[in-house]
Design a protein around this motif. Sequence first.
Motif, PDB file in Angstrom:
ATOM      1  N   HIS A  76       0.829  -1.201   0.000  1.00  0.00           N
ATOM      2  CA  HIS A  76       0.000   0.000   0.000  1.00  0.00           C
ATOM      3  C   HIS A  76       0.872   1.263   0.000  1.00  0.00           C
ATOM      4  N   MET A  77       1.941   1.235   0.781  1.00  0.00           N
ATOM      5  CA  MET A  77       2.849   2.385   0.821  1.00  0.00           C
ATOM      6  C   MET A  77       3.436   2.655  -0.564  1.00  0.00           C
ATOM      7  N   LEU A  78       3.833   1.602  -1.251  1.00  0.00           N
ATOM      8  CA  LEU A  78       4.416   1.768  -2.587  1.00  0.00           C
ATOM      9  C   LEU A  78       3.366   2.207  -3.603  1.00  0.00           C
ATOM     10  N   ARG A  79       2.169   1.674  -3.469  1.00  0.00           N
ATOM     11  CA  ARG A  79       1.104   2.015  -4.408  1.00  0.00           C
ATOM     12  C   ARG A  79       0.687   3.477  -4.271  1.00  0.00           C
ATOM     13  N   THR A  80       0.649   3.974  -3.025  1.00  0.00           N
ATOM     14  CA  THR A  80       0.177   5.345  -2.786  1.00  0.00           C
ATOM     15  C   THR A  80       1.303   6.364  -2.683  1.00  0.00           C
ATOM     16  N   GLY A  81       2.533   5.914  -2.615  1.00  0.00           N
ATOM     17  CA  GLY A  81       3.652   6.839  -2.474  1.00  0.00           C
ATOM     18  C   GLY A  81       3.869   7.314  -1.050  1.00  0.00           C
ATOM     19  N   THR A  82       3.358   6.605  -0.083  1.00  0.00           N
ATOM     20  CA  THR A  82       3.555   6.972   1.323  1.00  0.00           C
ATOM     21  C   THR A  82       5.015   6.764   1.698  1.00  0.00           C
ATOM     22  N   GLY A  83       5.677   7.838   2.065  1.00  0.00           N
ATOM     23  CA  GLY A  83       7.081   7.749   2.470  1.00  0.00           C
ATOM     24  C   GLY A  83       8.065   7.702   1.330  1.00  0.00           C
ATOM     25  N   GLY A  84       7.620   7.922   0.110  1.00  0.00           N
ATOM     26  CA  GLY A  84       8.520   7.890  -1.051  1.00  0.00           C
ATOM     27  C   GLY A  84       7.731   7.910  -2.339  1.00  0.00           C
ATOM     28  N   ALA A  85       8.392   7.593  -3.403  1.00  0.00           N
ATOM     29  CA  ALA A  85       7.761   7.603  -4.729  1.00  0.00           C
ATOM     30  C   ALA A  85       6.850   6.387  -4.894  1.00  0.00           C
ATOM     31  N   THR A  86       5.889   6.507  -5.792  1.00  0.00           N
ATOM     32  CA  THR A  86       5.036   5.359  -6.107  1.00  0.00           C
ATOM     33  C   THR A  86       5.831   4.360  -6.938  1.00  0.00           C
ATOM     34  N   ASP A  87       5.516   3.107  -6.768  1.00  0.00           N
ATOM     35  CA  ASP A  87       6.185   2.025  -7.496  1.00  0.00           C
ATOM     36  C   ASP A  87       5.176   0.909  -7.697  1.00  0.00           C
ATOM     37  N   ARG A  88       4.528   0.933  -8.842  1.00  0.00           N
ATOM     38  CA  ARG A  88       3.459  -0.027  -9.130  1.00  0.00           C
ATOM     39  C   ARG A  88       3.963  -1.469  -9.114  1.00  0.00           C
ATOM     40  N   GLU A  89       5.098  -1.715  -9.744  1.00  0.00           N
ATOM     41  CA  GLU A  89       5.638  -3.084  -9.791  1.00  0.00           C
ATOM     42  C   GLU A  89       6.070  -3.562  -8.407  1.00  0.00           C
ATOM     43  N   GLY A  90       6.698  -2.671  -7.641  1.00  0.00           N
ATOM     44  CA  GLY A  90       7.090  -3.026  -6.279  1.00  0.00           C
ATOM     45  C   GLY A  90       5.876  -3.338  -5.417  1.00  0.00           C
ATOM     46  N   ALA A  91       4.838  -2.503  -5.566  1.00  0.00           N
ATOM     47  CA  ALA A  91       3.603  -2.715  -4.822  1.00  0.00           C
ATOM     48  C   ALA A  91       2.994  -4.066  -5.186  1.00  0.00           C
ATOM     49  N   LEU A  92       2.967  -4.370  -6.465  1.00  0.00           N
ATOM     50  CA  LEU A  92       2.408  -5.639  -6.924  1.00  0.00           C
ATOM     51  C   LEU A  92       3.139  -6.816  -6.282  1.00  0.00           C
ATOM     52  N   GLY A  93       4.461  -6.731  -6.197  1.00  0.00           N
ATOM     53  CA  GLY A  93       5.238  -7.805  -5.573  1.00  0.00           C
ATOM     54  C   GLY A  93       4.845  -8.040  -4.123  1.00  0.00           C
ATOM     55  N   PHE A  94       4.664  -6.955  -3.378  1.00  0.00           N
ATOM     56  CA  PHE A  94       4.270  -7.106  -1.973  1.00  0.00           C
ATOM     57  C   PHE A  94       2.841  -7.619  -1.846  1.00  0.00           C
ATOM     58  N   TYR A  95       1.944  -7.143  -2.705  1.00  0.00           N
ATOM     59  CA  TYR A  95       0.564  -7.644  -2.660  1.00  0.00           C
ATOM     60  C   TYR A  95       0.505  -9.122  -3.030  1.00  0.00           C
ATOM     61  N   GLU A  96       1.307  -9.542  -3.999  1.00  0.00           N
ATOM     62  CA  GLU A  96       1.329 -10.958  -4.382  1.00  0.00           C
ATOM     63  C   GLU A  96       1.858 -11.819  -3.238  1.00  0.00           C
ATOM     64  N   ARG A  97       2.865 -11.326  -2.543  1.00  0.00           N
ATOM     65  CA  ARG A  97       3.403 -12.067  -1.389  1.00  0.00           C
ATOM     66  C   ARG A  97       2.325 -12.171  -0.300  1.00  0.00           C
ATOM     67  N   ALA A  98       1.621 -11.059  -0.035  1.00  0.00           N
ATOM     68  CA  ALA A  98       0.547 -11.083   0.963  1.00  0.00           C
ATOM     69  C   ALA A  98      -0.556 -12.045   0.537  1.00  0.00           C
ATOM     70  N   CYS A  99      -0.867 -12.056  -0.747  1.00  0.00           N
ATOM     71  CA  CYS A  99      -1.891 -12.963  -1.271  1.00  0.00           C
ATOM     72  C   CYS A  99      -1.467 -14.415  -1.058  1.00  0.00           C
ATOM     73  N   ALA A 100      -0.194 -14.700  -1.324  1.00  0.00           N
ATOM     74  CA  ALA A 100       0.326 -16.052  -1.122  1.00  0.00           C
ATOM     75  C   ALA A 100       0.250 -16.460   0.351  1.00  0.00           C
TER      76      ALA A 100
END
Length: 156
Positions: free
Chosen positions: A118-142
């Motif tokens: 969520h932080m990466l998707r929204t840019g909380t604390g830094g720049a947005t990073d769609r691919e990075g966000a996707l990686g963390f969401y996929e790990r959470a999904c797993a």
Amino acid sequence: MIRAGRVAAVIAAGMAGLAPAASAVPPPNNGAREFKEAEFWLQMGRTDVGIPLLDRSCTLGHGLACTYLGLIYLQEFYPTYGAYESYLMIVPNYDGAIRTLERGCELGQAYACARRGHMLRTGTGGATDREGALGFYERACALNHAESCQVADELR
């Protein structure tokens, strides 16, 4: 009368019983003790004691401690037993949140992965990073975090 050789044998036999057994070796510290102490101090409103204990617990490998600490750094976690005012004094620490949420994710905490995504998707604390966000969401999904599975599908 006991001869010198016999004395050495008797002493050696007696000492053999004093050797620590393999089961006497303490288990490795995974931070559980520090986590329990941190919970106590945080419920008392003593963030000055509880936060360093959570950080040590996280460093030792307690994933839930990492998640709690990341949420505290984001000002999103407050104890249920009062002491709310002491948490209002904490300044957001995005670098600390990133470090501890990523560590919590590595240790298998689904919510830490989702929150870092969520932080990466929204840019909380830094720049947005769609691919990075996707990686963390996929790990959470797993790790069976259903909401993260939905967000990952949206990001694909």
